[in-house]
Design a protein around this motif. Sequence first.
Motif, short mmCIF file in Angstrom:
data_model
loop_
_atom_site.label_atom_id
_atom_site.label_comp_id
_atom_site.label_asym_id
_atom_site.label_seq_id
_atom_site.Cartn_x
_atom_site.Cartn_y
_atom_site.Cartn_z
N LYS A 1 29.61 46.31 30.71
CA LYS A 1 29.78 44.90 30.34
C LYS A 1 30.57 44.17 31.42
CE LYS A 1 32.99 44.10 27.35
NZ LYS A 1 33.76 43.96 26.10
N ARG A 2 31.68 44.74 31.86
CA ARG A 2 32.53 44.09 32.86
C ARG A 2 31.81 43.95 34.19
NH1 ARG A 2 37.67 47.65 30.82
NH2 ARG A 2 37.92 46.51 28.88
N GLU A 3 31.03 44.94 34.56
CA GLU A 3 30.28 44.85 35.81
C GLU A 3 29.23 43.74 35.72
OE1 GLU A 3 29.29 45.48 39.70
OE2 GLU A 3 31.05 46.10 38.57
N ARG A 4 28.55 43.61 34.61
CA ARG A 4 27.57 42.53 34.43
C ARG A 4 28.25 41.17 34.52
NH1 ARG A 4 24.39 43.88 29.16
NH2 ARG A 4 23.29 41.95 29.63
N LEU A 5 29.42 41.05 33.90
CA LEU A 5 30.14 39.79 33.99
C LEU A 5 30.56 39.48 35.42
CD1 LEU A 5 32.30 40.12 30.75
CD2 LEU A 5 30.60 38.33 31.22
N VAL B 1 36.74 33.22 33.40
CA VAL B 1 37.89 34.14 33.39
C VAL B 1 37.96 34.78 32.01
CG1 VAL B 1 40.41 34.33 33.56
CG2 VAL B 1 39.17 32.81 35.11
N ALA B 2 38.16 36.10 32.00
CA ALA B 2 38.27 36.83 30.73
C ALA B 2 39.38 37.86 30.80
CB ALA B 2 36.95 37.52 30.40
N VAL B 3 39.92 38.18 29.63
CA VAL B 3 40.93 39.23 29.49
C VAL B 3 40.38 40.24 28.49
CG1 VAL B 3 43.25 39.80 28.69
CG2 VAL B 3 42.86 37.68 29.96
N GLU B 4 40.45 41.50 28.87
CA GLU B 4 40.04 42.60 28.01
C GLU B 4 41.24 43.49 27.76
OE1 GLU B 4 36.94 42.27 26.51
OE2 GLU B 4 36.10 44.05 27.47
N TYR B 5 41.45 43.86 26.51
CA TYR B 5 42.53 44.78 26.16
C TYR B 5 41.92 46.15 25.92
CZ TYR B 5 46.41 47.01 23.85
OH TYR B 5 47.41 47.89 23.53
N ASP B 6 42.44 47.15 26.63
CA ASP B 6 41.99 48.52 26.45
C ASP B 6 43.02 49.30 25.66
OD1 ASP B 6 39.69 48.04 27.80
OD2 ASP B 6 40.12 49.33 29.52
N MET C 1 27.25 39.69 24.05
CA MET C 1 28.36 40.31 24.77
C MET C 1 29.64 39.57 24.38
SD MET C 1 28.85 40.80 28.90
CE MET C 1 27.14 41.18 29.07
N THR C 2 30.68 40.33 24.04
CA THR C 2 31.96 39.72 23.68
C THR C 2 33.07 40.29 24.54
OG1 THR C 2 32.42 41.36 21.97
CG2 THR C 2 31.24 39.38 21.27
N LEU D 1 29.21 40.48 38.18
CA LEU D 1 28.02 40.12 38.97
C LEU D 1 27.58 38.68 38.72
CD1 LEU D 1 25.94 43.41 38.69
CD2 LEU D 1 27.06 42.49 40.73
N ASN D 2 28.02 38.12 37.59
CA ASN D 2 27.71 36.73 37.28
C ASN D 2 28.89 35.80 37.56
OD1 ASN D 2 24.92 36.40 36.02
ND2 ASN D 2 25.68 38.27 35.08
N GLY D 3 29.83 36.27 38.39
CA GLY D 3 30.92 35.42 38.85
C GLY D 3 32.18 35.41 38.02
N TRP D 4 32.25 36.24 36.98
CA TRP D 4 33.43 36.26 36.13
C TRP D 4 34.56 37.04 36.77
CZ3 TRP D 4 34.37 34.62 30.95
CH2 TRP D 4 33.34 33.88 30.39
N ILE D 5 35.78 36.62 36.47
CA ILE D 5 36.99 37.34 36.85
C ILE D 5 37.50 38.01 35.58
CG2 ILE D 5 39.35 37.12 37.69
CD1 ILE D 5 38.18 34.45 39.06
N ILE D 6 37.64 39.32 35.61
CA ILE D 6 38.02 40.09 34.42
C ILE D 6 39.38 40.72 34.64
CG2 ILE D 6 37.35 41.92 32.82
CD1 ILE D 6 35.26 39.68 33.06
N PHE D 7 40.30 40.42 33.75
CA PHE D 7 41.60 41.09 33.73
C PHE D 7 41.55 42.16 32.64
CE2 PHE D 7 42.69 37.03 35.57
CZ PHE D 7 43.63 37.36 36.52
#
Length: 101
Positions: A34-38, A12-17, A1-2, A40-46
């Motif tokens: 992918k974002r939902e899995r992250l 903490v992660a940033v995704e560009y759409d 997963m990237t 659920l594992n405690g990640w904060i996704i921007f």
Amino acid sequence: MTVDMAWPEFLVAVEYDGDHHRTSKKQWRRDQEKRERLRLNGWIIFVVTADVLNSKEAKARFAFEVAWRLVSQGADFTFHIRPKPLDRLCPLPRESREDKE
């Protein structure tokens, strides 16, 4: 997963759409899963798009939000202070002729 940008030690992660995320259902679904899995594992996704980053102010606001979350997760940053004239930080409205009279 990237992801596009990540600070794994702070979850903490940033995704560009880009447009392909909007036009391809397959890409959109894959990213959502992918974002939902992250998450659920405690990640904060921007998630950011070109529209969000359409001005210097918007870019600065976004960077501040990411930095704020990183600091709240335990990151330690060294900030550099850059002096700016007050009128550049908070410009005052110009006086009209009526205001002067």
